[in-house]
Design an enzyme around this catalytic site. Sequence first.
Site, mmCIF file in Angstrom:
data_model
loop_
_atom_site.group_PDB
_atom_site.id
_atom_site.type_symbol
_atom_site.label_atom_id
_atom_site.label_comp_id
_atom_site.label_asym_id
_atom_site.label_seq_id
_atom_site.Cartn_x
_atom_site.Cartn_y
_atom_site.Cartn_z
ATOM 1 C CD GLN A 36 -0.951 -0.393 3.774
ATOM 2 O OE1 GLN A 36 -2.152 -0.180 3.776
ATOM 3 N NE2 GLN A 36 -0.325 -0.919 4.820
ATOM 4 C CG ASP A 112 -0.429 -4.459 9.916
ATOM 5 O OD1 ASP A 112 -1.330 -3.757 10.410
ATOM 6 O OD2 ASP A 112 -0.072 -4.355 8.729
ATOM 7 C CG ASP A 146 -2.434 -12.880 4.525
ATOM 8 O OD1 ASP A 146 -3.139 -11.926 4.160
ATOM 9 O OD2 ASP A 146 -2.864 -14.040 4.667
ATOM 10 N N GLY A 147 -2.674 -12.129 7.814
ATOM 11 C CA GLY A 147 -3.404 -12.735 8.928
ATOM 12 C C GLY A 147 -3.921 -14.126 8.613
ATOM 13 C CG ASP A 164 -9.542 -2.847 13.514
ATOM 14 O OD1 ASP A 164 -10.319 -2.427 12.651
ATOM 15 O OD2 ASP A 164 -8.947 -2.100 14.321
#
Lengths: 303, 303
Positions: A36, A112, A146-147, A164
Amino acid sequence: MPLLDATTVSLRKYISKDDEPDGKYRILRKIKTPLQRIAVVKEKNGPVLIYGDGYVMFGTTEDDEMWAEALVHIPMAVAKNRQRVLLIGGGGGITAREALRYSEVKEITSVDADAIMIDIGKNLKPLVKFNKGSLNNPKVTTVVKDGRLFVEYNRQKWDVIIIDIPEPSEDSLGLGRLYSREFYRLLKKRLQPGGVIAIACSVLSVMPEFCGSILATLKAAGFYVLPYHFDVMKKYEEDWGFCLAATRPISQSDVKILIRTRFLPRSRLKDMFRIPSKYRRKWKTRKIQTDRNRVLAQIHERH
Amino acid sequence: MPLLDATTVSLRKYISKDDEPDGKYRILRKIKTPLQRIAVVKEKNGPVLIYGDGYVMFGTTEDDEMWAEALVHIPMAVAKNRQRVLLIGGGGGITAREALRYSEVKEITSVDADAIMIDIGKNLKPLVKFNKGSLNNPKVTTVVKDGRLFVEYNRQKWDVIIIDIPEPSEDSLGLGRLYSREFYRLLKKRLQPGGVIAIACSVLSVMPEFCGSILATLKAAGFYVLPYHFDVMKKYEEDWGFCLAATRPISQSDVKILIRTRFLPRSRLKDMFRIPSKYRRKWKTRKIQTDRNRVLAQIHERH
């Protein structure tokens, strides 16, 4: 309409026109990571805001504190134990700050996907002041992964799991795998007996179907669910949806907040579990998110 | 001697005169983190080197591959199982790359105190090419945490634990806590039955007492030990010490390398476990590192 120069066009990818502060601001950091574009913005006489791909993810505002209270203290109240907490998407450390307030908590793992987000949460001074250094607390382990993959490959079990993360979009379909039936089935295996999951379900007042679809997906994965909402945040000016999931039936009467909170008085709690029927009505047209479809991304794109 | 201007003085904190490349180079990144000054340097027609506080930590060189083979494949050969591997100080991903070569390996946790180091290991293109994207492999979980705290608060157990961290110095006494008797006692609780630990023990040819002190400390913590060394690295031009530790007696005959390696032929293996007596003699004057003393920092500072 003035023509935009190249710098402005590029800046818009970091700070969209929609989410640009009204007043003056400074850009403290601007980083393109493989995942991102992150911008850290300081409003003049105002908070620090952290942007992801143009939109505010969180900041040092009272709204963010309300959000964290709603997302943390409700599941903590319902879970049988509170020793081991997993936060998926907790880069800013504000939910970790709230979870650390329980003396029972022994270990918090904050996952995260972006190392730079964790660097910001651990080291950006105004944020560290705001999150009270939560991500540097010895009880907190910050994981860059990555979760979904974390939960797949790591077989630890948790008393409370808090999710979240942003809404999936057609650009970032991978996020759908963090809302899917397959993922929720995995989470079920990672819950301690009596454990509870809380999921942030986007804006109820804009897209109630989003929350409805998550509820349906959780049920399809075998969970009992209990949705709630929170509509008093100032800046967001919206009604936000959340959902609890457990392997046993849960009801509002199980929600007895265990610590002193600023934004969850008993009077509000009652409201929080009373979902306005105009939203609930939309939940009937619900669809289940799987690893292979785009249900939530499509809902999100439509709005 | 020319006077140094302010820029050069500041640069020296990132790239010391001792470790500056001889030929031309470019600085790709230069970052001050709360823990260290990191520089990423590309030598003209040469490797990428990652500096920490002025000194090369690792790079995309053949020496680093030798180092990783010596540090990974020896404990992997001795451990009873190889499913769960813990790397303490594995920011560059080169040891993770080697550990991933075993099909038995199910989960590798790579712990580094610095989020920026993990960002570099996961995302810096020439390094990702070199480490074969190891830190982005689903089996690998990257954790941003002080290794001592990770082991204290996380109760998982491991088949192989590999410790690859800098020498403690008077400036960074905290590192002593990753070499102490207290730490090794903790590690003992985190080993699966038949598990093995490997520790990088600095330069045997410069400070054999450093390795001697680690051996003594491991024994004081109740481990059986087996030291080895590696003296064929080109650039380092030094003889490096390593140590195995286990909860049962181990000997050279247990070291049967399980996969094809480039730098560990059987003939060299024999040499690796034969420690020259000029070094071993120095081991008699050994002292034990604890959480409260500065044994290793003092040895390191003297050289």
